[in-house]
Design a protein around this motif. Structure first.
Motif, PDB file in Angstrom:
ATOM      1  N   GLY A 137      20.703 -20.609 -46.871  1.00 45.84           N
ATOM      2  CA  GLY A 137      21.243 -19.276 -46.653  1.00 45.84           C
ATOM      3  C   GLY A 137      21.900 -19.077 -45.307  1.00 45.84           C
ATOM      4  N   PRO A 138      22.251 -17.823 -44.990  1.00 48.91           N
ATOM      5  CA  PRO A 138      22.939 -17.518 -43.732  1.00 48.91           C
ATOM      6  C   PRO A 138      22.159 -17.945 -42.496  1.00 48.91           C
ATOM      7  CG  PRO A 138      23.075 -15.653 -45.245  1.00 48.91           C
ATOM      8  CD  PRO A 138      22.128 -16.632 -45.855  1.00 48.91           C
ATOM      9  N   VAL A 139      20.822 -17.923 -42.602  1.00 47.11           N
ATOM     10  CA  VAL A 139      20.013 -18.311 -41.439  1.00 47.11           C
ATOM     11  C   VAL A 139      20.303 -19.765 -41.049  1.00 47.11           C
ATOM     12  CG1 VAL A 139      17.676 -18.669 -40.596  1.00 47.11           C
ATOM     13  CG2 VAL A 139      18.195 -16.653 -41.988  1.00 47.11           C
ATOM     14  N   LEU A 140      20.334 -20.659 -42.037  1.00 53.93           N
ATOM     15  CA  LEU A 140      20.605 -22.056 -41.745  1.00 53.93           C
ATOM     16  C   LEU A 140      22.034 -22.255 -41.255  1.00 53.93           C
ATOM     17  CD1 LEU A 140      19.705 -24.989 -41.706  1.00 53.93           C
ATOM     18  CD2 LEU A 140      20.415 -25.188 -44.101  1.00 53.93           C
ATOM     19  N   VAL A 141      22.977 -21.497 -41.810  1.00 52.14           N
ATOM     20  CA  VAL A 141      24.369 -21.612 -41.364  1.00 52.14           C
ATOM     21  C   VAL A 141      24.461 -21.339 -39.870  1.00 52.14           C
ATOM     22  CG1 VAL A 141      26.707 -20.723 -41.625  1.00 52.14           C
ATOM     23  CG2 VAL A 141      25.260 -20.988 -43.640  1.00 52.14           C
ATOM     24  N   GLU A 155      28.283 -14.051 -44.714  1.00 50.69           N
ATOM     25  CA  GLU A 155      27.924 -12.968 -45.630  1.00 50.69           C
ATOM     26  C   GLU A 155      27.523 -13.537 -46.991  1.00 50.69           C
ATOM     27  OE1 GLU A 155      31.267 -10.416 -45.885  1.00 50.69           O
ATOM     28  OE2 GLU A 155      31.143  -9.757 -43.790  1.00 50.69           O
ATOM     29  N   PRO A 156      26.293 -13.248 -47.450  1.00 55.23           N
ATOM     30  CA  PRO A 156      25.870 -13.758 -48.760  1.00 55.23           C
ATOM     31  C   PRO A 156      26.752 -13.200 -49.877  1.00 55.23           C
ATOM     32  CG  PRO A 156      24.006 -12.913 -47.494  1.00 55.23           C
ATOM     33  CD  PRO A 156      25.246 -12.484 -46.782  1.00 55.23           C
ATOM     34  N   GLY A 167      20.239  -9.867 -56.858  1.00 49.14           N
ATOM     35  CA  GLY A 167      20.158 -10.509 -55.554  1.00 49.14           C
ATOM     36  C   GLY A 167      21.373 -11.353 -55.227  1.00 49.14           C
ATOM     37  N   ASP A 168      21.216 -12.158 -54.187  1.00 51.13           N
ATOM     38  CA  ASP A 168      22.326 -12.967 -53.680  1.00 51.13           C
ATOM     39  C   ASP A 168      22.291 -14.367 -54.275  1.00 51.13           C
ATOM     40  OD1 ASP A 168      23.213 -10.902 -52.030  1.00 51.13           O
ATOM     41  OD2 ASP A 168      21.834 -11.499 -50.420  1.00 51.13           O
ATOM     42  N   SER A 169      23.501 -14.969 -54.347  1.00 52.37           N
ATOM     43  CA  SER A 169      23.621 -16.361 -54.764  1.00 52.37           C
ATOM     44  C   SER A 169      23.354 -17.259 -53.569  1.00 52.37           C
ATOM     45  CB  SER A 169      25.025 -16.628 -55.309  1.00 52.37           C
ATOM     46  OG  SER A 169      25.977 -16.543 -54.253  1.00 52.37           O
ATOM     47  N   ARG A 170      23.482 -18.571 -53.761  1.00 52.98           N
ATOM     48  CA  ARG A 170      23.322 -19.508 -52.646  1.00 52.98           C
ATOM     49  C   ARG A 170      24.623 -19.714 -51.886  1.00 52.98           C
ATOM     50  NH1 ARG A 170      24.430 -25.151 -53.399  1.00 52.98           N
ATOM     51  NH2 ARG A 170      25.400 -25.631 -55.402  1.00 52.98           N
ATOM     52  N   TYR A 171      25.645 -18.916 -52.208  1.00 53.69           N
ATOM     53  CA  TYR A 171      26.951 -19.057 -51.556  1.00 53.69           C
ATOM     54  C   TYR A 171      27.118 -17.995 -50.475  1.00 53.69           C
ATOM     55  CZ  TYR A 171      27.662 -21.820 -55.744  1.00 53.69           C
ATOM     56  OH  TYR A 171      27.517 -22.746 -56.734  1.00 53.69           O
ATOM     57  N   VAL A 172      27.891 -18.361 -49.437  1.00 51.52           N
ATOM     58  CA  VAL A 172      28.209 -17.410 -48.377  1.00 51.52           C
ATOM     59  C   VAL A 172      29.704 -17.414 -48.129  1.00 51.52           C
ATOM     60  CG1 VAL A 172      25.959 -17.680 -47.262  1.00 51.52           C
ATOM     61  CG2 VAL A 172      27.881 -19.111 -46.521  1.00 51.52           C
ATOM     62  N   HIS A 173      30.192 -16.285 -47.650  1.00 53.06           N
ATOM     63  CA  HIS A 173      31.565 -16.183 -47.143  1.00 53.06           C
ATOM     64  C   HIS A 173      31.468 -16.431 -45.644  1.00 53.06           C
ATOM     65  CE1 HIS A 173      35.539 -13.683 -46.879  1.00 53.06           C
ATOM     66  NE2 HIS A 173      35.534 -14.713 -46.048  1.00 53.06           N
ATOM     67  N   LEU A 174      32.006 -17.550 -45.194  1.00 49.18           N
ATOM     68  CA  LEU A 174      31.801 -17.992 -43.821  1.00 49.18           C
ATOM     69  C   LEU A 174      33.040 -17.762 -42.978  1.00 49.18           C
ATOM     70  CD1 LEU A 174      30.080 -19.528 -41.693  1.00 49.18           C
ATOM     71  CD2 LEU A 174      31.125 -21.639 -42.543  1.00 49.18           C
ATOM     72  N   VAL A 175      32.819 -17.199 -41.785  1.00 44.97           N
ATOM     73  CA  VAL A 175      33.866 -17.078 -40.772  1.00 44.97           C
ATOM     74  C   VAL A 175      33.298 -17.621 -39.461  1.00 44.97           C
ATOM     75  CG1 VAL A 175      35.355 -15.535 -39.457  1.00 44.97           C
ATOM     76  CG2 VAL A 175      34.915 -15.073 -41.876  1.00 44.97           C
ATOM     77  N   LEU A 176      33.982 -18.600 -38.900  1.00 44.06           N
ATOM     78  CA  LEU A 176      33.606 -19.177 -37.613  1.00 44.06           C
ATOM     79  C   LEU A 176      34.680 -18.844 -36.590  1.00 44.06           C
ATOM     80  CD1 LEU A 176      32.633 -22.785 -38.811  1.00 44.06           C
ATOM     81  CD2 LEU A 176      31.071 -20.883 -38.400  1.00 44.06           C
ATOM     82  N   GLU A 177      34.263 -18.396 -35.390  1.00 43.80           N
ATOM     83  CA  GLU A 177      35.222 -18.063 -34.337  1.00 43.80           C
ATOM     84  C   GLU A 177      34.752 -18.657 -33.021  1.00 43.80           C
ATOM     85  OE1 GLU A 177      37.322 -13.944 -35.060  1.00 43.80           O
ATOM     86  OE2 GLU A 177      35.158 -13.713 -35.382  1.00 43.80           O
ATOM     87  N   VAL A 192      31.068 -32.875 -41.124  1.00 40.73           N
ATOM     88  CA  VAL A 192      29.647 -33.215 -41.244  1.00 40.73           C
ATOM     89  C   VAL A 192      28.848 -32.089 -41.898  1.00 40.73           C
ATOM     90  CG1 VAL A 192      27.543 -33.716 -39.937  1.00 40.73           C
ATOM     91  CG2 VAL A 192      29.710 -34.791 -39.284  1.00 40.73           C
ATOM     92  N   LEU A 193      29.093 -30.859 -41.491  1.00 42.60           N
ATOM     93  CA  LEU A 193      28.186 -29.778 -41.866  1.00 42.60           C
ATOM     94  C   LEU A 193      28.462 -29.177 -43.237  1.00 42.60           C
ATOM     95  CD1 LEU A 193      27.803 -27.992 -38.415  1.00 42.60           C
ATOM     96  CD2 LEU A 193      26.318 -29.692 -39.486  1.00 42.60           C
ATOM     97  N   LEU A 194      29.671 -29.320 -43.786  1.00 46.78           N
ATOM     98  CA  LEU A 194      29.910 -28.801 -45.143  1.00 46.78           C
ATOM     99  C   LEU A 194      29.014 -29.491 -46.177  1.00 46.78           C
ATOM    100  CD1 LEU A 194      33.789 -28.241 -45.321  1.00 46.78           C
ATOM    101  CD2 LEU A 194      31.974 -26.592 -44.838  1.00 46.78           C
ATOM    102  N   PRO A 195      28.982 -30.824 -46.256  1.00 49.78           N
ATOM    103  CA  PRO A 195      28.064 -31.451 -47.209  1.00 49.78           C
ATOM    104  C   PRO A 195      26.593 -31.249 -46.854  1.00 49.78           C
ATOM    105  CG  PRO A 195      29.214 -33.126 -45.917  1.00 49.78           C
ATOM    106  CD  PRO A 195      29.869 -31.824 -45.625  1.00 49.78           C
ATOM    107  N   VAL A 196      26.288 -31.026 -45.553  1.00 45.65           N
ATOM    108  CA  VAL A 196      24.903 -30.753 -45.169  1.00 45.65           C
ATOM    109  C   VAL A 196      24.445 -29.428 -45.756  1.00 45.65           C
ATOM    110  CG1 VAL A 196      23.428 -30.155 -43.201  1.00 45.65           C
ATOM    111  CG2 VAL A 196      24.893 -32.175 -43.099  1.00 45.65           C
ATOM    112  N   LEU A 197      25.282 -28.416 -45.688  1.00 46.30           N
ATOM    113  CA  LEU A 197      24.926 -27.113 -46.258  1.00 46.30           C
ATOM    114  C   LEU A 197      24.863 -27.171 -47.781  1.00 46.30           C
ATOM    115  CD1 LEU A 197      26.997 -24.809 -43.883  1.00 46.30           C
ATOM    116  CD2 LEU A 197      24.511 -24.783 -44.174  1.00 46.30           C
ATOM    117  N   ASP A 198      25.761 -27.910 -48.392  1.00 51.70           N
ATOM    118  CA  ASP A 198      25.728 -28.065 -49.849  1.00 51.70           C
ATOM    119  C   ASP A 198      24.528 -28.908 -50.273  1.00 51.70           C
ATOM    120  OD1 ASP A 198      26.511 -27.922 -52.499  1.00 51.70           O
ATOM    121  OD2 ASP A 198      27.924 -29.569 -52.341  1.00 51.70           O
ATOM    122  N   ASP A 199      24.060 -29.762 -49.365  1.00 52.82           N
ATOM    123  CA  ASP A 199      22.930 -30.659 -49.625  1.00 52.82           C
ATOM    124  C   ASP A 199      23.207 -31.586 -50.798  1.00 52.82           C
ATOM    125  OD1 ASP A 199      20.537 -31.810 -49.104  1.00 52.82           O
ATOM    126  OD2 ASP A 199      19.309 -30.274 -50.082  1.00 52.82           O
ATOM    127  N   ALA A 200      24.433 -32.057 -50.903  1.00 48.85           N
ATOM    128  CA  ALA A 200      24.809 -32.994 -51.970  1.00 48.85           C
ATOM    129  C   ALA A 200      26.123 -33.653 -51.593  1.00 48.85           C
ATOM    130  CB  ALA A 200      24.951 -32.275 -53.308  1.00 48.85           C
TER     131      ALA A 200
END
Length: 541
Positions: A137-141, A155-156, A167-177, A192-200
């Motif tokens: 979830g967002p916490v790990l992101v 944002e979940p 409830g929320d899905s396992r997907y988030v709308h991500l914005v990095l600045e 590195v981190l995209l497949p880490v978050l997907d865990d696959a």
């Protein structure tokens, strides 16, 4: 899949420098073929004050699903209908990470020939990914990106806007600045981190993934507070690889603390002997497996049918147990190259007496091929049209009838593990088909029953627990228990149909006594069989 990278600028340092860094011109829309679809690069906006580059990845979902198994390429292990319904065309994952490294490889390495000073300059960047799977979830992101200097908005995404109680899905709308980060650093973080978050991952993780991780993580991963989680997930929880990566990361950390080079610390083994063994090529493993099976069968006189450029013939010549080796190929050019490879014109008399190269088609019966201990069809059958395969079966198993026949062919299920192989494609442009393990087994068992052989199966290469080995080999044996005057097993004899009763082979007819066969030649007897008739029809077609 969609990702945008935005930067701002001034007239002195225009934002369109992003085009130089990415090696993609802002005025053009470009498309790139990947191993799983098409990547498009375009610029929704591009001026001195603001420039946005977008990466749109169109995934060939049908091919991924057909080729994928479970957690393999195209799989979604938590979906009820994982083989048909998955998120791969839509959610950022290792598919997008690999596209980033392929399409923006120079930018990721920090290389810009036109403006070599640009890659090292920090700049304001904004990265947006509308749909990112995030197990944690967002916490790990935030735990992953904030230590790297990013301001994170995750944002979940609700399961369904109409039913908020779900409830929320396992997907988030991500914005990095970030106000000051180089583009190369940003791309390596994402890689590195995209497949880490997907865990696959959509491809098989092997030892070379450790090197990829350390290259992309250079400068930031050794000191990251979530280093262990990142390493474990990136290497798909393969503990041996994770341990190897963690040991190397610890060396990097110690070297940085001691202000020395990693090589100075990692000096337990002399530099000249510290090289890592390269993986053995599949072709070498295949030839070794074939030689081992031939030796186990006690074969001395061997046919290499479809010998090509004679790599296997060359290998067999090294072993004195093989006293006669005959390479057969339909291509005169291939045989010419084979002769040069073997150095036939300079070969000693004794060695030259062991080898022979013949031009011939494997879909025709050939008297020259009778009487041998073993025959090898290595990566041959998949080059034939399926309609021609029965003719080859009869020519080898019905007419030549060696005591042992080895057949190797690609296992199409393993294709999902080749990262560079486009989804839905066969391994070679001339392959007319590639079989699953079940399809190959069914074909081999049918051929064995029809011609009085027993058959066993041997994997070649790493035997993946999900998709099997890259190459599959069938070992056919014509033993004494299978020798009958009609060339059939007892079970087959009892199950003959009227059509089967007429399918006697030319060799069976040739084995009759002179009183039964009269003065017919073996060639005339062959023409009586129903199977030979099928062969002739295939040849005429």
């Amino acid at each position: 899949m969609f990702l945008t990278i935005t930067t701002t600028g001034t007239p002195e340092r225009p934002a369109t420098e992003l085009g130089h860094l990415l090696h993609k011109h802002p005025d053009k829309s470009q498309a790139f073929s990947t191993s799983y679809g098409t990547a498009h690069v375009l610029y929704p906006e591009a001026d001195d004050l603001r420039c946005t580059a977008a990466l749109l990845l169109e995934v060939d979902a049908v091919a991924l699903v057909r080729r994928g198994k479970g957690k393999g390429r195209g799989g979604a292990p938590d979906a009820a209908l994982a083989q048909y319904v998955n998120d791969r065309p839509y959610a950022a994952s290792s598919l997008l990470a690999v596209a980033l490294s392929g399409v923006f490889s120079s930018a990721m390495r920090g290389v810009c020939r036109a403006r070599p000073e640009l890659p090292a300059l920090p700049r304001p960047l904004r990265v947006e990914i509308p749909s990112l799977p995030a197990r944690g979830g967002p916490v790990l992101v935030r735990r992953l990106f904030e230590p790297l200097g990013w301001s994170v908005t995750a944002e979940p995404v609700p399961l369904d806007d109409r039913f908020p109680e779900w409830g929320d899905s396992r997907y988030v709308h991500l914005v990095l600045e970030s106000g000051a980060v180089t583009l190369a650093e940003a791309l390596r973080h994402l890689y590195v981190l995209l497949p880490v978050l997907d865990d696959a991952k959509h491809y098989w993780v092997s030892s070379d993934e450790v090197d990829k991780l350390l290259r992309a993580g250079a400068g930031w991963l050794p000191g990251h507070p979530e280093q262990k989680l990142i390493t474990s997930r990136y290497l798909t929880r393969r503990w041996s690889l994770t341990r190897q990566a963690m040991e190397r990361l610890e060396l990097v950390r110690l070297a940085e603390t001691d202000d020395s080079d990693v090589e100075e610390l990692d000096n337990a083994v002399a530099a000249e002997t510290g090289t890592e063994e390269k993986p053995t090529p599949l072709a070498v493993r295949r030839r070794a497996a074939i030689v081992a099976e031939l030796a186990a069968a006690g074969a001395a006189r061997v046919l290499d049918l479809g010998c090509g450029q004679a790599q296997l013939v060359q290998e067999l010549l090294k072993d004195p147990r093989f006293t006669e080796i005959v390479g057969v190929d339909v291509s005169v050019r291939a045989l010419t190259i084979a002769g040069r490879r073997l150095k036939l014109d300079r070969m000693g008399e004794r060695q030259a007496a062991r080898v022979k190269l013949l031009q011939g088609s494997l879909v025709y019966t050939d008297k020259r091929l009778k009487g041998y201990d073993a025959a090898v069809l290595s990566e041959v059958i998949e080059h034939l049209d399926l309609s021609r395969l029965p003719a080859l079966e009869y020519a080898v198993f019905g007419a030549a009838r060696p005591r042992t026949v080895l057949v190797t062919t690609p296992n199409v299920e393993y294709n999902v593990r080749w990262e560079s192989l486009p989804a839905g494609h066969v391994r070679h442009g001339d392959h007319r088909f590639e079989w699953t393990r079940a399809e190959f087994r069914a074909w081999a068992e049918t051929v064995a029953r029809r011609h009085g052989y027993t058959v066993g199966f041997t994997p070649i290469g790493p035997d993946d627990p999900e998709v099997g080995p890259p190459t599959q080999m069938a070992v056919f044996t014509r033993g004494a228990a299978n020798e009958r005057t009609d060339g059939r097993t007892g079970a087959e004899a009892g199950e003959r149909t009227g059509e089967e009763a007429g399918e006697r082979t030319g060799e069976e007819a040739g084995e009759r006594t002179g009183e039964e066969a009269g003065e017919r030649t073996g060639e005339e007897a062959e023409e009586r069989t129903g199977q030979e008739t099928g062969e002739k029809e295939a040849e005429a077609a």
